[in-house]
Design a protein around this motif. Structure first.
Motif, PDB file in Angstrom:
ATOM      1  N   ALA A  36       0.807  -1.215   0.000  1.00 49.45           N
ATOM      2  CA  ALA A  36       0.000   0.000   0.000  1.00 49.45           C
ATOM      3  C   ALA A  36       0.840   1.265   0.000  1.00 49.45           C
ATOM      4  N   ALA A  37       1.984   1.242   0.695  1.00 45.74           N
ATOM      5  CA  ALA A  37       2.819   2.448   0.794  1.00 45.74           C
ATOM      6  C   ALA A  37       4.027   2.389  -0.130  1.00 45.74           C
ATOM      7  N   LEU A  53       3.184   0.736  -9.319  1.00 43.29           N
ATOM      8  CA  LEU A  53       1.925   1.193  -8.749  1.00 43.29           C
ATOM      9  C   LEU A  53       1.674   2.671  -9.042  1.00 43.29           C
ATOM     10  N   ARG A  54       2.612   3.310  -9.683  1.00 48.20           N
ATOM     11  CA  ARG A  54       2.468   4.695 -10.159  1.00 48.20           C
ATOM     12  C   ARG A  54       3.349   4.842 -11.393  1.00 48.20           C
ATOM     13  N   THR A 323      -5.792  -7.271  -8.343  1.00 49.13           N
ATOM     14  CA  THR A 323      -6.862  -6.692  -7.523  1.00 49.13           C
ATOM     15  C   THR A 323      -8.200  -7.355  -7.850  1.00 49.13           C
ATOM     16  N   ASN A 481      -8.764  -0.405 -10.443  1.00 46.69           N
ATOM     17  CA  ASN A 481      -7.995   0.691  -9.856  1.00 46.69           C
ATOM     18  C   ASN A 481      -8.932   1.829  -9.474  1.00 46.69           C
ATOM     19  N   SER A 482      -8.537   2.580  -8.468  1.00 43.18           N
ATOM     20  CA  SER A 482      -9.391   3.637  -7.926  1.00 43.18           C
ATOM     21  C   SER A 482      -9.573   4.799  -8.880  1.00 43.18           C
ATOM     22  N   GLN A 483      -8.580   5.060  -9.722  1.00 44.29           N
ATOM     23  CA  GLN A 483      -8.702   6.167 -10.674  1.00 44.29           C
ATOM     24  C   GLN A 483      -9.887   5.945 -11.603  1.00 44.29           C
ATOM     25  N   ARG A 498      -8.970  -0.614  -4.100  1.00 39.77           N
ATOM     26  CA  ARG A 498      -8.651  -0.367  -2.694  1.00 39.77           C
ATOM     27  C   ARG A 498      -7.706  -1.409  -2.120  1.00 39.77           C
ATOM     28  N   GLU A 501      -4.402  -0.047  -1.736  1.00 31.92           N
ATOM     29  CA  GLU A 501      -4.412   1.173  -0.935  1.00 31.92           C
ATOM     30  C   GLU A 501      -4.559   0.868   0.554  1.00 31.92           C
ATOM     31  N   GLY A 502      -4.395  -0.422   0.895  1.00 35.91           N
ATOM     32  CA  GLY A 502      -4.372  -0.788   2.294  1.00 35.91           C
ATOM     33  C   GLY A 502      -5.562  -1.581   2.789  1.00 35.91           C
TER      34      GLY A 502
END
Length: 545
Positions: A36-37, A53-54, A323, A481-483, A498, A501-502
């Motif tokens: 997540a981080a 992840l980015r 995911t 993905n959240s986007q 999510r 994202e943790g």
């Protein structure tokens, strides 16, 4: 080693162990939860790639960990888009590259640590039609998978409709099924008029599904059209069905009745448009009789074992396999753990991961059916002079999927770890609880229609690219993905992004299961239902006169 042997190795992973599918999936879930981080995630200790992840720029240094003691840092040699792959261990030309713990292809050239891995330097390692050996999954690995499959405590039923023949539905709708495409507009008009005339009655709406076939079709093509449409006629979500013919088509109403088989004349009505003076007046009269019949049904408690879910991915990206697809696999395991049914299709997107499914066959007979399913579809490609592995699509590649085996290893995760209990021909209804494989291509509209015809009450549709499409049954769009979920709120029903994202897999699985039960009980609608997006597409493989 022969090319066929290399191909076989590529489809089952480096170790060739069927249980690795379970282990790879489990380690991937743990890796995603721990990422997540982070800027990257490594899904399996055997992998030579990390997933970005980015967006990562050339010249950056990124850290990575494989969750099993392996870790390091890589100087990024060129830009790596979000969802794409970054090499973390050197690979020589001709070597297999692993993701999920399995080979996703062969390096075209020497690839250095920190380089972007995609179509420019990675190619498929798959070959043509293969021979397979029956290697059933061990009892230990099956038990391990079953241990994570329980349904949330206390949930044993949903509120559905039980039909006179024992079939179950989650909607109380009237469906108009036309035998031929020539009368699409007539049926569309009928659905619109009937929706207004019978609004407020005890039904969930009147719907028509246009298609171009039924006339000038021959042989297997005509049979496929008839089987598909007949399966929709029998679907439990339809309280009543009006079958509308023209009168001069190949798919004659009287012949179509034979394909439908036994039917309740109160539930299924027929109209030949050329034989009535006013087809709209006659059609509305028949729909009125169907509405009267449909109003007899009320929601009641139905065991979860009666629920059938379809499993489909469309517009995959680099996050689909980490995911949304494994999340849906957990849901499939939960449904099958209570003797429900999960339906998995997209046969060309099993290529490269097919042995994982074969090793989970209930017995050698089912194994043989899976082999036939896979090799028959390869023969279909060959028969038409097409490259078997001409996949993934441009959108998939843009999202980070490089080869078919990479896409397949992500795609098959939607089936979870359940035993494969049956293999269904196109247009054939499901009869056995558990995981069923359905004959259909990867095309979104064709495959969702096939899942509906097999009896799916609801389809779980994972996507990293997004689509407004909806099938004949509620179609739950699950964003990878959240986007995407944030950008397309009128398309997306659930956000699996999510997970990176943790949010934990178990919590997200329980949330999605609760949403499915709510949908099945009529408490919620999907976006495709609210927007009126309902379509079908029929598989075609023959001559039109």
């Amino acid at each position: 080693m022969s090319e066929t042997d290399k191909t076989q190795d590529a489809s089952v992973g480096v170790d060739g162990a069927g249980a690795a599918g379970t282990a790879a999936s489990g380690s991937a879930v743990a890796a995603v939860a721990a990422a997540a981080a982070s800027d990257t995630v490594v899904l399996n200790p055997r992998d030579q790639v990390a997933i970005a992840l980015r967006d990562i720029r050339a010249g950056e240094t990124v850290d990575w960990s494989d969750g099993a003691g392996g870790e390091g840092a890589a100087l990024v040699l060129r830009d790596v888009p979000r969802g794409h792959k970054l090499l973390i261990r050197p690979v020589a030309a001709g070597q297999h590259v692993n993701k999920f713990g399995y080979s996703i292809g062969i390096a075209k050239e020497d690839i250095a640590v920190g380089d972007w891995v995609h179509t420019h330097n990675l190619k498929t390692g798959l070959g043509a039609v293969l021979d397979y050996t029956y290697k059933p999954q061990s009892a230990e690995s099956g038990a391990e998978a079953a241990s994570t499959a329980s349904f949330p405590a206390g949930q044993t039923s949903f509120r559905g409709y039980v039909r006179d023949d024992g079939e179950v539905g989650i909607r109380n709708e009237i469906w108009i099924v036309n035998t031929v495409g020539c009368i699409n507009k007539t049926c569309e008009t009928l659905a619109r008029l009937a929706s207004r005339q019978f609004e407020g009655r005890g039904i969930d709406g009147v719907f028509h599904f246009p298609h171009p076939y039924g006339c000038s079709q021959l042989g297997d093509d005509l049979t496929a059209t008839q089987k598909l449409l007949a399966a929709l006629v029998r679907h439990g979500n339809a309280a009543g069905v009006l079958v509308v013919g023209l009168g001069c088509e190949n798919n004659q109403v009287d012949a179509f009745k034979k394909v439908i088989g036994d039917y309740n004349p109160e539930r299924v009505k027929f109209m030949k448009s050329q034989e009535v003076e006013d087809e709209l007046e006659e059609g509305l009269s028949l729909i009125g009789e169907l509405v009267d019949y449909a109003e007899r049904f009320v929601r009641t408690d139905v065991p979860l074992s009666k629920l059938r879910i379809g499993l489909k991915c469309g517009g995959s990206d680099g996050f689909s396999g980490i995911t949304a697809n494994p999340l849906v696999g957990r849901v499939a395991d939960a449904i099958t753990s209570v003797a429900g049914t999960a339906l998995l299709t997209e046969v060309p997107e099993m290529f490269g991961a097919e042995t994982i499914l074969m090793e989970r066959a209930a017995d050698e007979g089912v194994f043989g059916d899976i082999v036939k399913l896979v090799n028959d579809f390869k023969d279909y490609f060959i028969r038409h002079g097409q490259e078997i592995y001409e996949n993934p699509s441009p959108g998939n590649k843009d999202g980070g999927i490089t080869t078919l085996e990479e896409k397949s290893l992500g795609c098959t995760q939607k089936g979870g770890h359940a035993t494969v209990t049956d293999v269904l021909a196109y247009g054939e209804p499901s009869r056995k609880p558990g995981l069923n494989l359905v004959q259909a291509p990867g095309n979104d509209l064709v495959s969702v229609t096939a899942l509906s015809a097999a009896g799916a009450h609801v389809v779980l549709f994972t996507t990293g690219r997004g689509t407004p499409f909806g099938g004949p049954v509620p179609t739950v769009k699950i964003a990878t993905n959240s986007q995407l979920a944030d950008r397309k709120k009128n398309w997306i029903d659930f956000n699996a992004g999510r997970l990176i994202e943790g949010m934990g897999m178990d919590a997200l699985r329980d949330e999605l299961l609760a949403q499915i039960v709510s949908l099945a009980s009529g408490e919620k609608q999907t976006n495709n239902e609210r927007n009126g997006f309902r379509e079908i597409a029929i598989f075609k493989d023959g001559v039109i006169l």
